[in-house]
Design a protein around this motif. Structure first.
Motif, PDB file in Angstrom:
ATOM      1  N   LEU A 122      -8.148   4.861   1.248  1.00 23.94           N
ATOM      2  CA  LEU A 122      -7.584   4.323   0.040  1.00 23.94           C
ATOM      3  C   LEU A 122      -6.881   2.868   0.479  1.00 23.94           C
ATOM      4  N   ASP A 123      -6.330   2.743   1.723  1.00 20.99           N
ATOM      5  CA  ASP A 123      -5.908   1.527   2.365  1.00 20.99           C
ATOM      6  C   ASP A 123      -7.161   0.517   2.523  1.00 20.99           C
ATOM      7  N   PRO A 128      -8.624  -0.592  -1.578  1.00 21.86           N
ATOM      8  CA  PRO A 128      -7.393  -0.890  -2.120  1.00 21.86           C
ATOM      9  C   PRO A 128      -7.337  -0.697  -3.748  1.00 21.86           C
ATOM     10  N   GLN A 129      -8.536  -0.921  -4.229  1.00 21.02           N
ATOM     11  CA  GLN A 129      -8.836  -0.757  -5.675  1.00 21.02           C
ATOM     12  C   GLN A 129      -9.446   0.697  -5.987  1.00 21.02           C
ATOM     13  N   TRP A 170      -8.149   3.634  -5.628  1.00 15.95           N
ATOM     14  CA  TRP A 170      -7.378   4.668  -6.187  1.00 15.95           C
ATOM     15  C   TRP A 170      -7.016   4.419  -7.690  1.00 15.95           C
ATOM     16  N   SER A 171      -6.952   2.981  -7.826  1.00 14.67           N
ATOM     17  CA  SER A 171      -6.507   2.597  -9.216  1.00 14.67           C
ATOM     18  C   SER A 171      -7.648   3.089 -10.299  1.00 14.67           C
ATOM     19  N   ALA A 192      -0.082   8.755  -2.482  1.00 17.22           N
ATOM     20  CA  ALA A 192      -1.052   7.741  -2.723  1.00 17.22           C
ATOM     21  C   ALA A 192      -0.318   6.638  -3.663  1.00 17.22           C
ATOM     22  N   ILE A 193       0.128   7.355  -4.728  1.00 14.61           N
ATOM     23  CA  ILE A 193       0.749   6.452  -5.680  1.00 14.61           C
ATOM     24  C   ILE A 193       1.813   5.765  -5.385  1.00 14.61           C
ATOM     25  N   ARG A 206       2.762   5.084  -2.145  1.00 13.52           N
ATOM     26  CA  ARG A 206       2.439   4.313  -1.090  1.00 13.52           C
ATOM     27  C   ARG A 206       1.891   2.873  -1.574  1.00 13.52           C
ATOM     28  N   THR A 207       1.278   2.946  -2.667  1.00 13.18           N
ATOM     29  CA  THR A 207       0.847   1.607  -3.359  1.00 13.18           C
ATOM     30  C   THR A 207       2.053   0.767  -4.235  1.00 13.18           C
ATOM     31  N   ARG A 208       3.049   1.361  -4.240  1.00 15.69           N
ATOM     32  CA  ARG A 208       4.043   0.597  -5.019  1.00 15.69           C
ATOM     33  C   ARG A 208       5.266   0.724  -4.039  1.00 15.69           C
TER      34      ARG A 208
END
Length: 210
Positions: free
Chosen positions: A107-108, A111-112, A114-115, A177-178, A180-182
């Protein structure tokens, strides 16, 4: 004076369909991930790749079809990455860590991704919602397989316990995951994977069969 005819050079190679589809899907993944489903147009994708919009329609039929193709591609990449990491681990305990680490690193590195996988605009109904559920179900089954294969020595669990564990891990990894993105300073994939691995490994040791 005799003229010499210059033989024609080799014909220019056109990108084959597989290469072009890969370019389209890579561009679509980026745009869907940045703008969401509703904010993405076929014109955007065509312009990014440098092809005509009719060509994308020819390949995928519709924006839904393009989105589904992105999901299928990501699903295959993600599951293969995690499964390969698990199978390469030297023992059961490390296999859990390796699987979690591969998930968060993927996911890192994408980066897109997971969205695209959890695009809220596409989750209410229709083929894309079903495809998203299939991605989740495939990951849950992979987790269940990890649990069955990597139990502590002498530990046995029944199918209900395996599903409870797998469903719980799936929910936890999605929320992590959500988060970490925020997060302003998210923890490393290594730290998240180690914490999850410790939690699950200890839990499997203490889980009692009923």
């Amino acid at each position: 004076m005799t003229s010499t005819t210059v033989p024609p050079g080799p014909p220019k190679r056109r990108r084959d369909r597989a290469a072009r589809e890969r370019e389209i899907l890579e561009a679509a993944e980026r745009i869907f991930g940045e703008r969401g489903y509703q904010g993405t147009s076929m014109d955007d994708v065509a312009a990014q790749v440098g092809v005509s919009k009719p060509l994308i329609y020819q390949y995928y039929g519709s924006k839904d079809g393009l989105f589904l193709a992105c999901l299928a591609r990501l699903r295959g990449q993600l599951l293969d990455t995690v499964a390969d990491a698990v199978m390469a681990a030297p023992d059961a305990e490390d296999a859990l860590y390796a699987g979690f680490l591969a998930w968060f690193r993927f996911l890192d590195e994408h980066p897109q991704a997971w969205s695209v996988l959890v695009d809220e605009g596409m989750l209410s109904a229709g083929p894309a919602a079903e495809a998203t559920d299939e991605v989740r179900a495939a990951f849950i089954e992979l987790i269940a397989t990890m649990v069955r294969m990597n139990l502590p020595a002498g530990r046995a669990v029944d199918d209900d316990e395996v599903q409870i564990v797998a469903q719980s891990i799936s929910g936890a990894t999605e929320r992590l995951a959500i988060w970490r993105t925020r997060a302003a300073t998210p923890p490393t994939p290594e730290k998240v994977a180690r914490t999850l691995q410790d939690l699950l490994w200890q839990g499997l040791h203490t889980l009692k069969t009923t």
